[in-house]
Scaffold this motif. Structure first.
Motif, mmCIF file in Angstrom:
data_model
loop_
_atom_site.group_PDB
_atom_site.id
_atom_site.type_symbol
_atom_site.label_atom_id
_atom_site.label_comp_id
_atom_site.label_asym_id
_atom_site.label_seq_id
_atom_site.Cartn_x
_atom_site.Cartn_y
_atom_site.Cartn_z
ATOM 1 N N ASN A 161 0.834 -1.203 0.000
ATOM 2 C CA ASN A 161 0.000 0.000 0.000
ATOM 3 C C ASN A 161 0.863 1.246 0.000
ATOM 4 O O ASN A 161 1.984 1.242 0.511
ATOM 5 C CB ASN A 161 -0.871 0.037 1.259
ATOM 6 N N LYS A 162 0.322 2.315 -0.563
ATOM 7 C CA LYS A 162 0.989 3.610 -0.491
ATOM 8 C C LYS A 162 -0.074 4.673 -0.351
ATOM 9 O O LYS A 162 -1.088 4.631 -1.067
ATOM 10 C CB LYS A 162 1.814 3.855 -1.746
ATOM 11 N N GLU A 163 0.138 5.587 0.568
ATOM 12 C CA GLU A 163 -0.845 6.626 0.828
ATOM 13 C C GLU A 163 -0.243 7.995 0.549
ATOM 14 O O GLU A 163 0.909 8.269 0.858
ATOM 15 C CB GLU A 163 -1.305 6.554 2.285
ATOM 16 N N ASP A 164 -1.066 8.874 -0.056
ATOM 17 C CA ASP A 164 -0.626 10.242 -0.303
ATOM 18 C C ASP A 164 -1.848 11.133 -0.197
ATOM 19 O O ASP A 164 -2.662 11.198 -1.125
ATOM 20 C CB ASP A 164 0.011 10.359 -1.696
ATOM 21 N N GLY A 165 -2.001 11.764 0.962
ATOM 22 C CA GLY A 165 -3.165 12.617 1.167
ATOM 23 C C GLY A 165 -4.454 11.803 1.113
ATOM 24 O O GLY A 165 -4.605 10.822 1.832
ATOM 25 N N ARG A 166 -5.372 12.196 0.235
ATOM 26 C CA ARG A 166 -6.650 11.499 0.122
ATOM 27 C C ARG A 166 -6.563 10.239 -0.754
ATOM 28 O O ARG A 166 -7.552 9.526 -0.914
ATOM 29 C CB ARG A 166 -7.700 12.457 -0.466
ATOM 30 N N PHE A 167 -5.404 9.978 -1.310
ATOM 31 C CA PHE A 167 -5.243 8.868 -2.245
ATOM 32 C C PHE A 167 -4.465 7.716 -1.614
ATOM 33 O O PHE A 167 -3.449 7.933 -0.955
ATOM 34 C CB PHE A 167 -4.507 9.343 -3.502
ATOM 35 N N THR A 168 -4.963 6.497 -1.847
ATOM 36 C CA THR A 168 -4.254 5.289 -1.421
ATOM 37 C C THR A 168 -4.195 4.320 -2.588
ATOM 38 O O THR A 168 -5.227 4.022 -3.192
ATOM 39 C CB THR A 168 -4.970 4.605 -0.235
ATOM 40 N N ALA A 169 -2.989 3.851 -2.880
ATOM 41 C CA ALA A 169 -2.811 2.853 -3.926
ATOM 42 C C ALA A 169 -2.495 1.520 -3.288
ATOM 43 O O ALA A 169 -1.714 1.447 -2.337
ATOM 44 C CB ALA A 169 -1.695 3.266 -4.873
ATOM 45 N N GLN A 170 -3.114 0.461 -3.796
ATOM 46 C CA GLN A 170 -2.853 -0.895 -3.303
ATOM 47 C C GLN A 170 -2.473 -1.783 -4.470
ATOM 48 O O GLN A 170 -3.061 -1.699 -5.547
ATOM 49 C CB GLN A 170 -4.111 -1.473 -2.640
ATOM 50 N N VAL A 171 -1.499 -2.639 -4.235
ATOM 51 C CA VAL A 171 -1.074 -3.599 -5.251
ATOM 52 C C VAL A 171 -1.085 -4.988 -4.627
ATOM 53 O O VAL A 171 -0.487 -5.204 -3.565
ATOM 54 C CB VAL A 171 0.339 -3.281 -5.783
ATOM 55 N N ASP A 172 -1.746 -5.915 -5.284
ATOM 56 C CA ASP A 172 -1.734 -7.314 -4.857
ATOM 57 C C ASP A 172 -1.230 -8.132 -6.046
ATOM 58 O O ASP A 172 -2.003 -8.509 -6.934
ATOM 59 C CB ASP A 172 -3.142 -7.744 -4.444
ATOM 60 N N LYS A 173 0.063 -8.404 -6.049
ATOM 61 C CA LYS A 173 0.644 -9.094 -7.198
ATOM 62 C C LYS A 173 0.173 -10.546 -7.270
ATOM 63 O O LYS A 173 0.087 -11.116 -8.361
ATOM 64 C CB LYS A 173 2.172 -9.043 -7.130
ATOM 65 N N SER A 174 -0.152 -11.139 -6.139
ATOM 66 C CA SER A 174 -0.581 -12.539 -6.175
ATOM 67 C C SER A 174 -1.913 -12.684 -6.912
ATOM 68 O O SER A 174 -2.169 -13.684 -7.577
ATOM 69 C CB SER A 174 -0.690 -13.107 -4.758
ATOM 70 N N SER A 175 -2.745 -11.640 -6.818
ATOM 71 C CA SER A 175 -4.036 -11.657 -7.506
ATOM 72 C C SER A 175 -3.995 -10.878 -8.812
ATOM 73 O O SER A 175 -5.004 -10.829 -9.535
ATOM 74 C CB SER A 175 -5.125 -11.040 -6.615
ATOM 75 N N LYS A 176 -2.873 -10.243 -9.090
ATOM 76 C CA LYS A 176 -2.722 -9.398 -10.288
ATOM 77 C C LYS A 176 -3.836 -8.334 -10.309
ATOM 78 O O LYS A 176 -4.596 -8.211 -11.293
ATOM 79 C CB LYS A 176 -2.720 -10.237 -11.564
ATOM 80 N N TYR A 177 -3.880 -7.575 -9.222
ATOM 81 C CA TYR A 177 -4.997 -6.652 -9.004
ATOM 82 C C TYR A 177 -4.446 -5.410 -8.329
ATOM 83 O O TYR A 177 -3.722 -5.513 -7.326
ATOM 84 C CB TYR A 177 -6.010 -7.358 -8.097
ATOM 85 N N ILE A 178 -4.775 -4.236 -8.880
ATOM 86 C CA ILE A 178 -4.368 -2.997 -8.223
ATOM 87 C C ILE A 178 -5.575 -2.105 -8.040
ATOM 88 O O ILE A 178 -6.556 -2.194 -8.806
ATOM 89 C CB ILE A 178 -3.242 -2.264 -8.990
ATOM 90 N N SER A 179 -5.503 -1.261 -7.015
ATOM 91 C CA SER A 179 -6.624 -0.381 -6.692
ATOM 92 C C SER A 179 -6.117 1.015 -6.371
ATOM 93 O O SER A 179 -4.983 1.186 -5.897
ATOM 94 C CB SER A 179 -7.380 -0.907 -5.468
ATOM 95 N N LEU A 180 -6.998 1.980 -6.596
ATOM 96 C CA LEU A 180 -6.784 3.352 -6.147
ATOM 97 C C LEU A 180 -8.025 3.768 -5.385
ATOM 98 O O LEU A 180 -9.141 3.654 -5.908
ATOM 99 C CB LEU A 180 -6.543 4.299 -7.328
ATOM 100 N N PHE A 181 -7.819 4.219 -4.142
ATOM 101 C CA PHE A 181 -8.920 4.711 -3.333
ATOM 102 C C PHE A 181 -8.786 6.219 -3.189
ATOM 103 O O PHE A 181 -7.698 6.732 -2.927
ATOM 104 C CB PHE A 181 -8.923 4.058 -1.948
ATOM 105 N N ILE A 182 -9.912 6.896 -3.345
ATOM 106 C CA ILE A 182 -9.952 8.348 -3.149
ATOM 107 C C ILE A 182 -10.933 8.613 -2.017
ATOM 108 O O ILE A 182 -12.128 8.275 -2.123
ATOM 109 C CB ILE A 182 -10.413 9.097 -4.422
ATOM 110 N N ARG A 183 -10.415 9.192 -0.925
ATOM 111 C CA ARG A 183 -11.289 9.525 0.209
ATOM 112 C C ARG A 183 -11.810 10.935 0.049
ATOM 113 O O ARG A 183 -11.164 11.788 -0.579
ATOM 114 C CB ARG A 183 -10.502 9.423 1.514
ATOM 115 N N ASP A 184 -12.982 11.185 0.637
ATOM 116 C CA ASP A 184 -13.561 12.533 0.642
ATOM 117 C C ASP A 184 -13.491 13.140 -0.765
ATOM 118 O O ASP A 184 -12.895 14.201 -0.979
ATOM 119 C CB ASP A 184 -12.805 13.414 1.646
ATOM 120 N N SER A 185 -14.069 12.462 -1.712
ATOM 121 C CA SER A 185 -13.952 12.885 -3.105
ATOM 122 C C SER A 185 -14.532 14.278 -3.329
ATOM 123 O O SER A 185 -15.517 14.671 -2.673
ATOM 124 C CB SER A 185 -14.630 11.854 -4.024
#
Lengths: 113, 116
Positions: free
Chosen positions: B55-79
């Motif tokens: 995981n990596k967080e920067d302000g309202r943004f969080t990026a997640q990487v799951d290489k075992s599932s080959k799946y990445i996400s971006l979360f935006i809080r308080d859009s």
């Protein structure tokens, strides 16, 4: 100061013409790219240069010829333009180390009529 | 099948919502994962950059990487309405030193609209 700048921003031209798009980066990066973004917003790499040498050429028609006079510049020349060449062309640059992020220019919207 | 799959949306959320954007990929050689934001008629702008899983967080943004599932996400809080844009995931196998050539492979982008 714009980090990656490309000119022109808009280009409308007739089929069969030859046109060039210029790109310059002031980030001191070693690697530059050309990407094409189609009408569905899909971005696909065309070419990559590292220190003026071609390192990626992704099955692009040879009507497209990139030229890198120095590592801060990468121009794209297109011969015999076709309707299907209409797209937004983005120049980008990155540092020459493992998988580092690319910085993009504002794009050149090419319309072939 | 594309190397990188991304739901094109459009995704419409109310202001203040948490937004989840995702990509799946098939190339297990991808090691570097990025999220770009592109406003209409502008160039893509780098938002987040991560290497390998985690995981990596920067302000309202969080990026997640799951290489075992080959799946990445971006979360935006308080859009916010200013977050309305197209979000592109991008991936790379590595540099020219490792044979990857620094080539970014992009998803098709998800169009996000944050409404007041």
């Amino acid at each position: 100061d714009t980090a990656v700048s490309q000119t022109p921003k808009y280009l409308v031209t007739q089929m069969g013409n030859d046109k060039s798009i210029k790109c310059e980066q002031n980030l001191g990066h070693d690697t530059m790219y050309w990407y094409k973004q189609d009408s569905k917003k899909f971005l696909k790499i065309m070419f990559s240069y590292n220190n003026k040498e071609l390192i990626i050429n992704e099955t692009v028609p040879n009507r497209f010829s990139p030229k890198s006079p120095d590592k801060a510049h990468l121009n794209l020349h297109i011969n015999s333009l076709e309707l299907g060449d209409s797209a937004v062309y983005f120049c980008a640059s990155s540092r020459d180390t493992g998988g580092t992020e690319a910085f993009f220019g504002q794009g050149t919207r090419l319309t072939v009529v | 099948q594309k190397e990188v799959e991304q739901d094109p949306g459009p995704l419409s959320v109310p202001e203040g919502a948490i937004v989840s954007l995702n990509c799946t990929y098939s190339n297990s050689a991808f090691q570097y994962f990025m999220w770009y934001r592109q406003y209409s008629r502008k160039g893509p702008e780098l938002l987040m950059y991560t290497y390998s899983s985690g995981n990596k967080e920067d302000g309202r943004f969080t990026a997640q990487v799951d290489k075992s599932s080959k799946y990445i996400s971006l979360f935006i809080r308080d859009s916010q309405p200013s977050d309305s844009a197209t979000y592109l995931c991008a991936m790379s196998a590595g540099s020219i030193l490792t044979g990857g050539g620094n080539k970014l492979t992009f998803g098709t982008g998800t169009q996000l609209k944050v409404e007041l």
